[in-house]
Design a protein around this motif. Structure first.
Motif, PDB file in Angstrom:
ATOM      1  N   LEU A  48       0.875  -1.174   0.000  1.00 41.59           N
ATOM      2  CA  LEU A  48       0.000   0.000   0.000  1.00 41.59           C
ATOM      3  C   LEU A  48       0.910   1.221   0.000  1.00 41.59           C
ATOM      4  CD1 LEU A  48      -2.937   1.203   0.402  1.00 41.59           C
ATOM      5  CD2 LEU A  48      -2.345   1.356   2.818  1.00 41.59           C
ATOM      6  N   ILE A  49       0.906   1.975  -1.091  1.00 41.44           N
ATOM      7  CA  ILE A  49       1.799   3.130  -1.225  1.00 41.44           C
ATOM      8  C   ILE A  49       1.005   4.392  -0.936  1.00 41.44           C
ATOM      9  CG2 ILE A  49       3.360   4.379  -2.745  1.00 41.44           C
ATOM     10  CD1 ILE A  49       3.566   1.769  -4.404  1.00 41.44           C
ATOM     11  N   LEU A  50       1.366   5.067   0.138  1.00 38.83           N
ATOM     12  CA  LEU A  50       0.678   6.296   0.532  1.00 38.83           C
ATOM     13  C   LEU A  50       1.214   7.474  -0.273  1.00 38.83           C
ATOM     14  CD1 LEU A  50       0.823   5.837   4.410  1.00 38.83           C
ATOM     15  CD2 LEU A  50      -1.134   5.395   2.910  1.00 38.83           C
ATOM     16  N   PRO A  51       0.393   8.514  -0.458  1.00 41.03           N
ATOM     17  CA  PRO A  51       0.917   9.750  -1.055  1.00 41.03           C
ATOM     18  C   PRO A  51       2.086  10.276  -0.222  1.00 41.03           C
ATOM     19  CG  PRO A  51      -1.478   9.794  -0.963  1.00 41.03           C
ATOM     20  CD  PRO A  51      -1.051   8.597  -0.169  1.00 41.03           C
ATOM     21  N   PHE A  52       3.094  10.812  -0.894  1.00 38.86           N
ATOM     22  CA  PHE A  52       4.277  11.321  -0.207  1.00 38.86           C
ATOM     23  C   PHE A  52       4.013  12.721   0.350  1.00 38.86           C
ATOM     24  CE2 PHE A  52       6.079   7.596  -1.315  1.00 38.86           C
ATOM     25  CZ  PHE A  52       7.437   7.550  -1.596  1.00 38.86           C
ATOM     26  N   THR A  95      -7.684  -2.856   2.527  1.00 39.96           N
ATOM     27  CA  THR A  95      -7.320  -3.000   1.112  1.00 39.96           C
ATOM     28  C   THR A  95      -6.406  -4.186   0.847  1.00 39.96           C
ATOM     29  OG1 THR A  95      -5.452  -1.487   1.423  1.00 39.96           O
ATOM     30  CG2 THR A  95      -7.542  -0.523   0.696  1.00 39.96           C
ATOM     31  N   GLY A  96      -5.862  -4.810   1.905  1.00 42.53           N
ATOM     32  CA  GLY A  96      -4.933  -5.911   1.709  1.00 42.53           C
ATOM     33  C   GLY A  96      -3.530  -5.463   1.366  1.00 42.53           C
ATOM     34  N   GLY A  97      -3.213  -4.203   1.609  1.00 38.19           N
ATOM     35  CA  GLY A  97      -1.849  -3.709   1.385  1.00 38.19           C
ATOM     36  C   GLY A  97      -1.061  -3.819   2.670  1.00 38.19           C
ATOM     37  N   TRP A  98      -0.541  -5.005   2.945  1.00 37.31           N
ATOM     38  CA  TRP A  98       0.024  -5.301   4.264  1.00 37.31           C
ATOM     39  C   TRP A  98       1.380  -4.641   4.502  1.00 37.31           C
ATOM     40  CZ3 TRP A  98      -3.411  -7.343   7.393  1.00 37.31           C
ATOM     41  CH2 TRP A  98      -4.464  -8.093   6.843  1.00 37.31           C
TER      42      TRP A  98
END
Length: 648
Positions: free
Chosen positions: A52-56, A121-124
């Motif tokens: 899961l890539i968050l906004p920077f 979301t399953g972004g572990w």
């Protein structure tokens, strides 16, 4: 093809305050709570391959780096998602999840809320990062955290000179984040995976942002800019094909359309895309080629694998709205597409992403269809084909009319007489009320959306308040209309004529004529064809018999493409443009009072009629049809019987 309000329920202040003291969601956030989907806890190895890539964060807040706040999710997602063994939560899932958990892009995010979004979301493996511009360089830093243990599993940082291609930094960072996936030695070429042009990439991101706000025309312009800068960049081709479908639904589904070209190009360049995106692009290509079975098969598979895939859900909703292939149903048959499932899918999209305003479009227009809005029917065909003509105008085409009871039902056109008049009227009121409810929800959360006001104008017009509909249409125009599902010019022409503002209506008709709206005529009652009927009558009223004759010729030619008998085509064209219903495919009926005004004016100019023109031949039919319509209106009957043109 071929558009994205919730009703706000306000409790009393005291009740809200007391409830707030005792109400809290499991993740520590205030209500309303979002129930995370139950899932088995993956192993540490599996978690290391689900990102899961968050906004920077743009730490130095330099305006030139603002685009990287959200652009980072796309760049890193492209890089990591190219590996078959790695799953990256898509932007379509990411941003709705952030909104549901009150996480604001570009800010420091609460870890408990991030864990809730990641679990949902399953972004572990959660990736967060920052961009810092200082001392002539730009540094991109990121860290990856296992959401279950809270342990940092990878960290990476890279700097590039200010003004150079920042994707070099993201490439290096993405390689460093692969350690928990067991790919320490991996190298990723982000530029090759997307585009070698940074300007093209930024134009693409701008186009996607505009499309997410239902500003499809502006999105198309930005995406065209992206393609112009790099014609080998795959992503904008898919995005522009989808935007074009909203801008011009009928044109996009016509053989050889520009939308078909862009979708085919996206598939051709599909090796650049992550596997799921590649399948979605292929499904869009199939829809535009009218291969509904292939599109349905691919999209059902994608939705079964991920019920939160907004791209697949959106395209499957479109398939349900459009799929005309006849299938067995009870003792008969019906089109395979389902307005009921279309609505369920659109509501699912809104649940996942309340700001996805385009999902309101199928909800509103399916209800308008059942409320009597044109075309007022659903067509069923027995085979798929590569063009509209081959699919809809050959073979045993069947026509169904939607009716809204507890749910949408399709009534075969030949069985309409079995529906009692009071039940029919109640169904239309129910459908119009439903359309009004969805329009109100859209306006509540998107008061600045031109498309919302355009839909509202159509609902108000069907309710009969033409002045208010005209004002709402003006608001839509001032805000900008991004889609082509309703033609604003056609609606403006119709409203002016209904209001008796014939001079103003003629100015609009002249403008539409000059801009080529009527150059290509469809024999089906869509907005441009309805506008041609209004324009034809206004031209007759003004005595512009040259244009009226040309309009009649164009409709006759369109009918001859499906009716071999030229005499039958010519007589049907007169009936249709007069504003009289003609069979099941043409249910447009212009107001009897308007048609009487047209005949009054035409009769004073009859001496100037070209004796050998189409109009002179059509006048007796026009007289008879206008008289028949007026006699059904008790307020008009006496006036028309006394008119010199009256012909019973």
């Amino acid at each position: 093809m071929l558009s994205d309000k919730r009703t706000l329920v306000l409790a009393g202040a005291l009740c809200f305050g007391s409830a707030q003291l005792r109400a809290q969601c499991p993740d520590g956030s205030p209500p309303p709570c979002v129930r995370a989907a139950r899932r088995d806890l993956p192993s540490a190895a599996e978690r290391g391959r689900r990102f899961l890539i968050l906004p920077f964060r743009n730490v130095t807040r330099a305006p030139d780096q603002d685009w990287m706040v959200e652009g980072a999710t796309t760049m890193l997602g492209d890089a990591l998602g190219r590996w078959r063994e790695i799953t990256v939560v898509s932007d379509e899932q990411l941003y709705p999840a952030l909104r549901r958990h009150a996480l604001v892009p570009g800010t420091i995010m609460d870890p408990a809320r991030v864990r809730a979004a990641a679990t949902e979301t399953g972004g572990w493996t959660v990736v967060s990062g920052e961009v810092i511009a200082t001392g002539g360089s730009l540094r991109v830093s990121a860290r990856a955290v296992d959401v279950v243990t809270g342990r940092e599993v990878a960290r990476a940082s890279h700097a590039v000179p200010t003004g150079t291609d920042v994707r070099v930094a993201f490439e290096r960072v993405s390689s460093g984040l692969l350690r928990p996936a067991g790919l320490d030695s991996a190298t990723i070429d982000l530029g090759a995976g997307t585009t070698s042009s940074l300007d093209s990439f930024r134009a693409y991101l701008r186009g996607v942002a505009l499309a997410n706000r239902a500003q499809f025309r502006q999105a198309r312009d930005a995406l065209l800019e992206s393609i112009h800068l790099d014609s080998t960049f795959a992503r904008p081709y898919y995005a522009i094909a989808l935007a074009s479908l909203f801008v011009d639904p009928m044109g996009s589904l016509s053989t050889g359309s520009i939308a078909q070209h862009y979708a085919a190009r996206a598939v051709q360049l599909g090796t650049q895309l992550p596997p799921t995106s590649r399948e979605v692009a292929g499904a869009l290509n199939a829809i535009l080629d009218l291969r509904f079975t292939a599109a349905r098969t691919a999209l059902e598979r994608l939705v079964a694998a991920d019920s939160n895939d907004l791209s697949a859900l959106g395209l499957l909703s479109l398939v349900e709205y459009s799929d005309p292939l006849l299938v067995p149903s009870g003792n008969g048959e019906r089109p395979r597409g389902s307005l009921n499932r279309n609505n369920r899918l659109a509501r699912r999209i809104l649940d996942l992403d309340p700001t996805g305003h385009g999902a309101f479009i199928p909800l509103i227009y399916s209800h308008l269809l059942a409320a009597g809005d044109l075309p007022g029917m659903v067509v069923g065909v027995r085979r798929e084909a590569g063009s509209f003509g081959a699919m809809f105008f050959q073979g045993s085409t069947r026509v169904f009319v939607p009716i809204l009871r507890d749910s949408f039902e399709l009534i075969p056109a030949e069985s309409l007489a079995t529906v009692p008049a009071d039940e029919w009227a109640a169904s239309r009121r129910r459908a119009l009320d439903g359309a009004r409810g969805w329009v109100n929800r859209w306006l509540a959360i998107g008061p600045g959306d031109g498309e919302a006001h355009l839909a509202a104008a159509r609902v108000i017009e069907l309710e009969g308040d033409y002045n208010r509909a005209f004002r709402e249409l003006a608001i839509a125009d001032s805000l900008g209309i991004g889609a082509g599902l309703t033609n604003a010019g056609a609606r403006r022409l119709a409203l002016l004529a209904k209001l008796g503002r014939y001079r103003d209506g003629l100015l609009v008709a002249d403008d539409l004529w000059a801009r080529g709206m009527f150059a290509s005529v469809s024999p089906l009652p869509f907005d441009p064809t309805e506008a041609l009927a209004w324009a034809f009558n206004l031209f007759l009223m003004r005595g512009d018999f040259l244009r009226a004759d040309s309009a009649l010729a164009r409709m006759t030619a369109a009918l001859q493409s499906i009716v071999s008998d030229s005499g039958l085509a010519a007589s049907a064209a007169v009936r249709m443009l007069s504003g009289s219903p003609a069979g099941t495919l043409w249910q447009l009926e212009l107001p009897a009072g308007f048609r009487a005004d047209v005949m009054d004016s035409l009769w004073t100019r009859r001496a100037t009629l070209p004796p050998d023109g189409r109009i002179a031949t059509a006048v007796p039919t026009l007289q008879r049809l206008a008289a028949a319509a007026a006699l059904r209106d008790s307020a008009l009957a006496a006036r028309v019987r006394a008119a010199p043109w009256f012909r019973p």
